[in-house]
Motif scaffolding. Structure first.
Motif, short mmCIF file in Angstrom:
data_model
loop_
_atom_site.label_atom_id
_atom_site.label_comp_id
_atom_site.label_asym_id
_atom_site.label_seq_id
_atom_site.Cartn_x
_atom_site.Cartn_y
_atom_site.Cartn_z
N TRP A 1 0.84 -1.20 0.00
CA TRP A 1 0.00 0.00 0.00
C TRP A 1 0.88 1.25 0.00
O TRP A 1 1.81 1.34 0.77
CB TRP A 1 -0.90 0.01 1.25
CG TRP A 1 -1.96 -1.05 1.19
CD1 TRP A 1 -2.00 -2.20 1.90
CD2 TRP A 1 -3.10 -1.05 0.32
NE1 TRP A 1 -3.11 -2.93 1.55
CE2 TRP A 1 -3.81 -2.27 0.59
CE3 TRP A 1 -3.61 -0.17 -0.62
CZ2 TRP A 1 -4.99 -2.60 -0.07
CZ3 TRP A 1 -4.79 -0.51 -1.28
CH2 TRP A 1 -5.47 -1.71 -1.01
N LYS B 1 -5.29 -6.10 -4.79
CA LYS B 1 -5.11 -6.03 -3.33
C LYS B 1 -6.14 -5.02 -2.82
O LYS B 1 -6.26 -3.95 -3.37
CB LYS B 1 -3.69 -5.55 -3.04
CG LYS B 1 -3.28 -5.63 -1.59
CD LYS B 1 -1.80 -5.31 -1.47
CE LYS B 1 -1.38 -5.08 -0.02
NZ LYS B 1 -0.66 -6.22 0.55
N SER B 2 -6.86 -5.40 -1.78
CA SER B 2 -8.01 -4.55 -1.42
C SER B 2 -8.10 -4.26 0.07
O SER B 2 -7.61 -5.01 0.91
CB SER B 2 -9.30 -5.25 -1.87
OG SER B 2 -9.44 -6.48 -1.17
N ARG B 3 -8.77 -3.12 0.36
CA ARG B 3 -9.08 -2.75 1.75
C ARG B 3 -10.44 -2.10 1.74
O ARG B 3 -10.69 -1.21 0.91
CB ARG B 3 -8.07 -1.72 2.29
CG ARG B 3 -6.73 -2.27 2.65
CD ARG B 3 -5.94 -1.36 3.56
NE ARG B 3 -5.61 -0.06 3.01
CZ ARG B 3 -4.47 0.57 3.30
NH1 ARG B 3 -3.57 0.01 4.07
NH2 ARG B 3 -4.25 1.77 2.82
N TRP C 1 -12.89 0.09 4.27
CA TRP C 1 -12.90 0.83 5.53
C TRP C 1 -14.32 1.23 5.91
O TRP C 1 -15.08 1.65 5.04
CB TRP C 1 -12.11 2.14 5.40
CG TRP C 1 -10.69 2.04 4.97
CD1 TRP C 1 -10.22 1.70 3.76
CD2 TRP C 1 -9.56 2.33 5.77
NE1 TRP C 1 -8.86 1.75 3.73
CE2 TRP C 1 -8.42 2.16 4.95
CE3 TRP C 1 -9.38 2.75 7.10
CZ2 TRP C 1 -7.12 2.36 5.43
CZ3 TRP C 1 -8.10 2.96 7.56
CH2 TRP C 1 -6.97 2.76 6.74
N ILE D 1 -10.37 -0.65 9.21
CA ILE D 1 -10.35 -1.59 8.07
C ILE D 1 -11.21 -2.77 8.47
O ILE D 1 -10.90 -3.47 9.44
CB ILE D 1 -8.93 -2.08 7.78
CG1 ILE D 1 -8.05 -0.90 7.37
CG2 ILE D 1 -8.95 -3.13 6.67
CD1 ILE D 1 -6.60 -1.28 7.12
N SER E 1 -12.24 -5.13 6.13
CA SER E 1 -11.99 -6.27 5.24
C SER E 1 -10.75 -5.96 4.43
O SER E 1 -10.58 -4.84 3.98
CB SER E 1 -13.21 -6.46 4.34
OG SER E 1 -12.87 -7.16 3.17
N GLN E 2 -9.89 -6.94 4.29
CA GLN E 2 -8.77 -6.74 3.37
C GLN E 2 -8.35 -8.06 2.76
O GLN E 2 -8.55 -9.13 3.33
CB GLN E 2 -7.59 -6.08 4.08
CG GLN E 2 -7.08 -6.80 5.29
CD GLN E 2 -5.99 -5.98 5.96
OE1 GLN E 2 -5.19 -5.34 5.30
NE2 GLN E 2 -5.97 -6.00 7.28
N CYS F 1 -8.42 -0.30 -3.89
CA CYS F 1 -7.95 -1.47 -4.63
C CYS F 1 -6.67 -1.12 -5.38
O CYS F 1 -6.62 -0.11 -6.10
CB CYS F 1 -9.04 -1.92 -5.61
SG CYS F 1 -8.65 -3.47 -6.43
#
Lengths: 424, 970
Positions: B47, B109-111, B113, B118, B120-121, B172
């Motif tokens: 990130w 790659k995801s997060r 909020w 956060i 979910s990631q 993302c």
């Protein structure tokens, strides 16, 4: 009055003797073949696993060599891989040209194109494929039949290029469905089709009566009649494979075999060039392009080829057509004798095999030799133009012939010389 | 390179909002969310920290993103987003006091909020394998929401927020092989309770979008058209940067034109203030011709029979080139003879005429035509007879009669096809017919010229002329980039044509982003720039240099050096002649001492400097006084400056030819030695073009408003004699045919996504994604030369198959102006029997024909409507009787009890399971084979109509598309 020959000079005589023996041979055989069945092993078959076996290797240990043991054939001193046992028994009517090569990059599209046109792609003209050239030179032997048919999906490399669409191919992708464009869809009943064709004819008649005679629409009108005839007449009937005995169809095997059977029927009805694609990859997923795990099911493909090819040779012979039908079995390139990380093989264009059968050639079982790893050619290299020249010559087409694109003369092959040993 | 210039943020709908700063969400309007894109990041797996301003941002109504707007450079050129990218979607949503299940679907790659937590990631999706992968397991039939696209991942999270407004952010990070940054499906959805329906998360709570296929599909389409507007705005903005430059050039051009003397031969004969200058100029020639008719002999052997032979087989050497000192393009020249001691032509004595002796010579070395097939016996007989009867040299012309004007409906059909590429719909017909204004025709012309479909119609023309030749994958066969998108945008924006040519030859825009840079590619060609020089010269200058690639043109004045000099200008530096662009030595050896028709002046390896080679052929003006630092820019200027009269005339000729079937000069790509049939008209239109900002539409407007254009078509023009008393009878192009079939039937053109890399993990230079085509020009050949059944796209193939039969080129390696026009047997076959015909004529729930069948009151009205839809006319009495008879049976009871009414449904593409990554698996082969079989059965018929009657209606449609009239333009 004696016209002088303005342009000839005396140097010409000297040039003639300096050329190699092969160049001078321009003989057309006394009884040239009448048609060609071009079997295409899409993906590029490994020669060491088919026509040019070497010492056994090991895919898992990554030791280069053949994946299967070799067996003897009907020709002494010539062996093929064990999965081709039926073909082996008929090898006296075949020649395995083991020294074919090309320098096109080992990429499928470029290699497929080169194997069909014999020339690298240019931006100034689109070269015709060998099938279109044969169609152009010979034309169908019967009215109402196409000169060139492809059993497989349409492709840019197989087209007629600058010769024009009328020398292109008709095609069939599913032998059960018939030629594309000439069979009514199964959801439309015959009665319904007849009804609407009748109404259409009535509409067409009205048009024909009211429009002037030079209207280009009338040219289309004529072509509509030809197309209908083909749908209803002899052409369409050729595709009805159920007219053949069950036992014969079974000898040929599955869909690929049916394509070969269809090719025999087309030959009988005057089609000159039939390309039969072996591209249905249900058996091993990858088809002949046996990278990685594709290698595992390769023997199934070879067996399928063996069954169909042997059936085709026998069938043609029974119909007394083998001498007049040249069979070619080729792929876009070969494969190295070494194995990749997952036990499969990559691509190789520097040395590979093309099988020839029938066609009235002086068959000798095998022509040309490669080294122990089938990597380098040792004797009698055959370029792709040479291969094409051989095919043309066998069909009675002079390999020195010129085609014309507008004003530009384009030799039928790019300097190809036929294999004279094979042409009687 | 950041594409954001002074005004970075672009609204989805209308207005602009300010530049993106640290706290963007404070500026997000109520009920919307903000999407920010950051490109050119350092890592695709970590990130980023300390992100500055975003590179692009825009507004969305809900957490669902299916694509990004196009990225443009400062000049409006198409670019890729620079990999890797970060997409951040931020909005405030109102949540209640529940436990929600959130689903976030991403392809990187995801997060996710919720406020500052956060919730979910996940890591990036695994890169798709190289062909040997496997299909994913079958979809869970119990699932309440649609499956994600290949290459996406779903994460489920249970969330129990407090009631109120919360900030939700989805991030993302996307980057795969090389330049690949696929953006296909980023969304957040929620479910309140188990087994509740799912909805897309949105700041606007009143009407949430259902998380199911139909709603998603509609949303996706809305987003696409919003982005098209956005893209348009960006291009307009960029163009403002260069407007002053082009405006000043156009002003100079206009001044130049105004400074020219009146066109020779027109003083006092033409009223240039009148609207129909074209008609005046055409009429002059027609009247002149008709007045001179009486003087000619009744039987004209020469013009009809002998001259065509000479023209086709002899003039190329014995015309301007005067081989052997002999010209055969006039009687005087033929009688004068050439260097030979023998008389070429002795009237009444063929045996003594060298011309005759040579064409009948047995020895190939003596025979004429040289280096070509001998003349046929018939042709020899014609020439013999002609010489015998005195070798008269009369170009006989026929009386030119003026055809009637087209009736209104035929005119409507013709002009719609010629401008927007499809026939008029029944509502458009009705509107025009009921229009009572006197200038309705010129209003219609204006309306059609600004119709966005006008751009669609012209893309295919330029694809042919500029040899746009992209591949679906691994371009290795003389492929170009997909610069069709640049062509389309240029046409949509009505870009002045000098600007168009400039952008083309300076290769603006990234090659695989659809920019004009794609024109610079010819993969695996031994000299791409020489290739492009050939294209540029034929397209814009009427100079054919095809032969000059390998040797000096035998029948033209251009040399190999000319071609390579032009190529060097395009390259911007000296260009080397490759070994493979020469004639092999063996060619000359085989001549056995005969003199060769061709010469090869450039040694392989020669380096040719950039240089404008056409100063003598074209230039009429003093030497230029400008300096250029880039030869390509200089080339653009040389081509497009107003003093280059040839350029303007070539373009005018092309446009004219497209409407009238033939040009003033033929062939349109090779002007050497070919005189214009109407030099004054050509000059007039060329001046109009240059003086009016090089606006193609201005030319079209003038031509389409002429009286000549509106007349009944003529069927042929006798050889050289063209009078353009009306357009030539033409048949539809392949593209017009496809588009017309779908639009007449009222069936939306929807196919599979035109790509082999569904995940989008491959470099866009290796796998191109053509999206979901809507018009014929968007298609590309599906032949990958691998013939792997598992890569089949059946719907795409059907369309491409029809187009191929009708002259569309699957591989456009060389530029052409004229496609093959001879009819062939595949054409009627395909229209009669293909799956495409089933698709178009089938009364499915997606077809307007079904709506029509349901709503119509009588068979008579139905037959009228069908004829208007498909043929833009009403049926005659006989047709009416026949068609009513067909449709009468079962008409009254045609509706089933299935429903109270018919509502047209939207076709939704299925979810693709086979992609390049898994296509070599055995299961993929079976999966695709099943799809092909389903497709070939035709569309699912509607159940709202009884089968027997429905089939009759389908047959009525079948008849109307199979009658030859459908595909010929009136």
């Amino acid at each position: 009055m004696n016209r002088r020959k303005f342009l000839k000079t005396s140097a010409s005589g000297a040039l003639m003797t300096a050329l190699p023996a092969r160049l001078r041979s321009n003989q057309i055989p006394k009884n040239p073949a009448q048609s060609c069945i071009f079997i295409w092993l899409g993906g590029g078959n490994a020669q060491v696993d088919t026509w040019d076996p070497k010492a056994l290797g090991d895919p898992l240990q990554r030791i280069a060599g053949s994946a299967y043991p070799a067996i003897d054939t009907a020709v002494e001193g010539v062996q093929v891989c064990e999965h081709l046992h039926r073909t082996a028994a008929r090898l006296d009517r075949m020649t395995l040209v083991r020294s074919v090569h090309h320098e096109v990059i080992n990429e499928h599209a470029a290699a497929v194109n080169f194997m069909h046109t014999g020339r690298p792609v240019s931006g100034t003209v689109v070269y015709p494929s060998i099938g279109a050239i044969v169609n152009h030179e010979l034309g169908a032997a019967e009215i109402g039949m196409p000169g060139y048919v492809v059993c497989g999906p349409p492709s840019n490399s197989r087209g007629a290029g600058f010769l024009g669409a009328k020398y292109g191919y008709l095609y069939v992708t599913d032998t059960a469905r018939g030629p594309v464009g000439f069979t009514r869809p199964p959801t439309v009943s015959e009665a319904r089709d007849l009804r609407r064709q009748k109404m259409l004819k009535s509409m067409r008649n009205e048009i024909v009566q009211t429009i002037p005679v030079e209207d280009p629409l009338l040219q289309y009108e004529t072509v509509m009649d030809t197309s209908l005839q083909m749908s209803r007449g002899g052409f369409s009937k050729v595709f009805q494979l159920d007219q053949e005995a069950d036992s014969l169809r079974q000898t040929y095997g599955g869909e690929f075999g049916h394509r070969c059977l269809l090719a025999r029927r087309l030959v009988q009805r005057g089609t000159r060039f039939i390309e039969v694609l072996h591209n249905l990859n249900f058996k091993n997923g990858t088809g002949w392009d046996t990278h990685r795990e594709g290698q595992q099911g390769q023997h199934l493909l070879i067996q399928e080829l063996d069954t169909a090819l042997a059936a085709l040779v026998d069938d043609l012979e029974n119909h007394k057509l083998l001498d007049s039908t040249l069979i070619v079995v080729a792929g876009e390139f070969g494969r190295p004798s070494s194995f990749d990380v997952a036990g499969g093989r990559g691509h190789q264009g520097s040395a590979f095999s093309v099988a020839l059968a029938g066609g009235g050639l002086n068959h000798c079982g095998a022509y040309g030799t490669t080294d122990d790893l089938s990597k380098k050619i040792l004797e009698d290299p055959v370029s792709v133009p040479d291969l094409h020249a051989t095919i043309y010559q066998a069909l009675g087409i002079e390999s020195s012939k010129k085609l014309f694109h507008n004003d530009r003369p384009i030799p039928i092959t790019n300097d190809g010389r036929p294999i004279t040993a094979l042409i009687s | 390179m950041k594409f954001r210039t002074t005004v970075p943020v672009i609204f989805l709908v209308v207005s602009l909002i300010g530049p993106a700063k640290a706290a963007p969400e404070s500026r997000i309007p109520q009920g919307q969310l903000l999407v920010e894109v950051f490109e050119g990041l350092e890592s695709k797996s970590e990130w980023p920290v300390n992100l500055g301003e975003s590179d692009a941002c825009f507004i969305l109504p809900s957490f669902a993103l299916f694509a990004l707007p196009q990225k443009y450079g400062p000049l409006g050129e198409r670019l890729h987003y620079q990999a890797p990218i970060l997409i951040r979607m931020t909005g405030r949503v109102n949540l209640g006091d529940h436990t929600y299940t959130f689903l976030d679907r991403t392809n990187g790659k995801s997060r996710l909020w919720l406020d500052d937590q956060i919730i979910s990631q996940g890591e990036a999706v695994t890169e798709s394998p190289n062909a040997h992968g496997h299909m994913r397991p079958a979809v869970n039939p119990e699932s309440l929401y649609p499956r994600g696209r290949l290459g996406t991942k779903d994460l489920l999270t249970s969330v129990s927020p407090t009631s109120g407004s919360h900030k939700v952010t989805l991030e993302c990070l996307i980057g795969y092989r090389n330049k690949s940054v696929p953006v296909h499906e980023l969304l957040v959805a929620f479910q309140k309770q188990q087994s509740d329906p799912w909805f897309l998360l949105s700041p606007e709570a009143e009407h949430p979008t259902s998380f199911e296929l139909l709603a998603l599909s509609k949303l996706k389409e809305n987003q696409k058209s919003s982005f098209e507007q956005l893209n348009q705005k960006q291009r307009d903005q960029a163009r403002k940067q260069v407007n002053s430059y082009w405006n000043s050039r156009h002003k100079k051009a206009k001044r130049y034109i105004n400074s020219l003397p009146l066109i020779e031969g027109t003083v006092s004969r033409i009223n240039f203030n009148s609207k129909n200058v074209i008609d005046q100029l055409l009429d002059i020639r027609i009247v002149e011709n008709n007045n001179s008719i009486g003087k000619h002999a009744a039987d004209n052997q020469f013009h009809e029979k002998a001259w065509p032979i000479l023209e086709e087989h002899c003039i190329r050497c014995h015309g301007k080139k005067a081989k052997g000192g002999l010209r055969l393009d006039s009687r005087q020249a033929a009688l004068a003879g050439g260097k030979s001691e023998f008389a070429t032509l002795v009237p009444r004595e063929p045996e003594r005429s060298e011309l005759f002796v040579r064409i009948t010579a047995e020895d190939e070395l003596d025979r004429m035509p040289f280096e070509a097939d001998p003349l046929t016996n018939e042709q020899i007989a014609v020439l013999k007879d002609w010489i015998q009867s005195g070798a008269e040299w009369d170009h006989f012309t026929e009386f030119v009669s003026i055809p009637k004007p087209l009736d209104e409906l035929s005119f409507l059909r013709r002009i719609y096809l010629d401008t927007v590429g499809v026939p008029p719909g029944t509502d458009e017909i009705e509107r025009y017919r009921s229009d009572r204004r006197r200038n309705k025709k010129s209003r219609l012309v204006n309306q059609l010229l600004i119709d966005p479909r006008h751009a669609d119609h012209w893309v295919s023309y330029w694809q042919d002329v500029l040899a746009e030749n992209p591949s679906l994958m691994k371009p290795t066969l003389n492929h170009s980039g997909p610069f069709r998108y640049w062509i389309h945008e240029s046409l949509l924006d009505n870009k002045p044509f000098d600007q168009f040519v400039t952008e083309l030859v300076t290769f603006q825009g990234e090659a695989y982003a659809g920019g004009a840079g794609g024109f610079g590619l010819a993969t695996d060609n031994d000299s791409p720039m020489a290739e492009k020089a050939h294209v540029v010269a034929t397209a814009f200058l009427g100079i054919e240099m095809k032969c000059a690639r390998c040797h000096d043109s035998p029948y033209h004045l251009t040399t190999q050096e000319d071609l390579f000099s032009l190529g060097a200008m395009l390259a911007g530096k000296p260009l080397q002649v490759p070994d493979t662009s020469t004639v092999p030595v063996t060619f000359f050896e085989r001549l056995n001492g005969r003199k060769s028709i061709i010469q090869s002046n450039l040694e392989p390896g020669t380096s040719v400097e950039p240089n404008w080679p056409f100063a003598e052929i074209i230039d009429e003006s003093p030497k230029k006084d400008m300096a250029f630092n880039n030869p390509a820019v200089e080339l653009a200027w040389e081509i497009t400056r107003p003093e280059n009269r040839r350029f303007a005339q070539v373009i005018v000729n092309r446009i004219w030819k497209r409407y009238f079937g033939k040009g003033f000069v033929e062939p349109a790509y090779d002007w050497e030695g070919n005189a214009a049939s109407h030099p004054e008209l050509l000059e007039y239109l060329a001046r109009e073009f240059v003086a009016n900002d090089y606006d193609l539409k201005h030319l079209s407007r003038l031509i389409l408003n002429s009286t000549a254009y509106a007349r009944t078509s003529i069927n042929h023009s006798t050889g050289d004699n063209r009078f353009f008393q009306a357009p030539l009878r033409r048949s539809m192009t392949a593209e017009q045919l496809v588009d017309s079939l779908f639009s007449s039937a009222g069936v939306p053109l929807f196919t599979e996504e035109l790509t082999l890399d569904v995940e989008g993990h491959w470099d866009p230079e290796i796998f191109v994604n053509y999206g979901f085509p809507k018009r014929a020009w968007e298609f590309v050949s599906t032949s990958t030369e691998r013939e792997r059944a598992s890569l089949t796209l059946p719907m795409v193939n059907e369309i491409v198959s029809l187009m191929r039969a009708y002259g569309w080129r699957p591989n456009r390696a060389e530029p052409i102006t004229d496609r093959e026009s001879e009819s062939n047997v595949m054409q009627p076959g395909v229209l009669a029997n293909s799956s495409l015909t089933l698709w178009v004529t089938g009364l499915s729930d997606y077809s307007d024909l079904t709506t029509l069948a349901w709503e119509i009151e009588s068979t008579e009205a139905l037959v009228d409507q069908l004829f208007l839809r498909f043929l833009t006319r009403l049926p005659n009495d006989h047709e009416k009787t026949e068609f009513m008879a067909l449709l009468e049976e079962g008409f009254d009871s045609r509706k089933t009890a299935m429903t109270d009414g018919f509502k047209k449904e939207k076709w939704i593409p299925g979810i693709r399971e086979v992609s390049w990554g898994n296509h070599l698996s055995v299961e993929a082969n079976f999966h695709v084979a099943a799809k092909v079989e389903t497709f070939q059965k035709g569309p699912e018929p509607t159940r709202t109509l009884k089968a027997d009657w429905r089939e009759r209606m389908e047959d009525a449609a079948w008849l109307l598309i199979n009658t030859p009239e459908f595909q010929f333009i009136p």
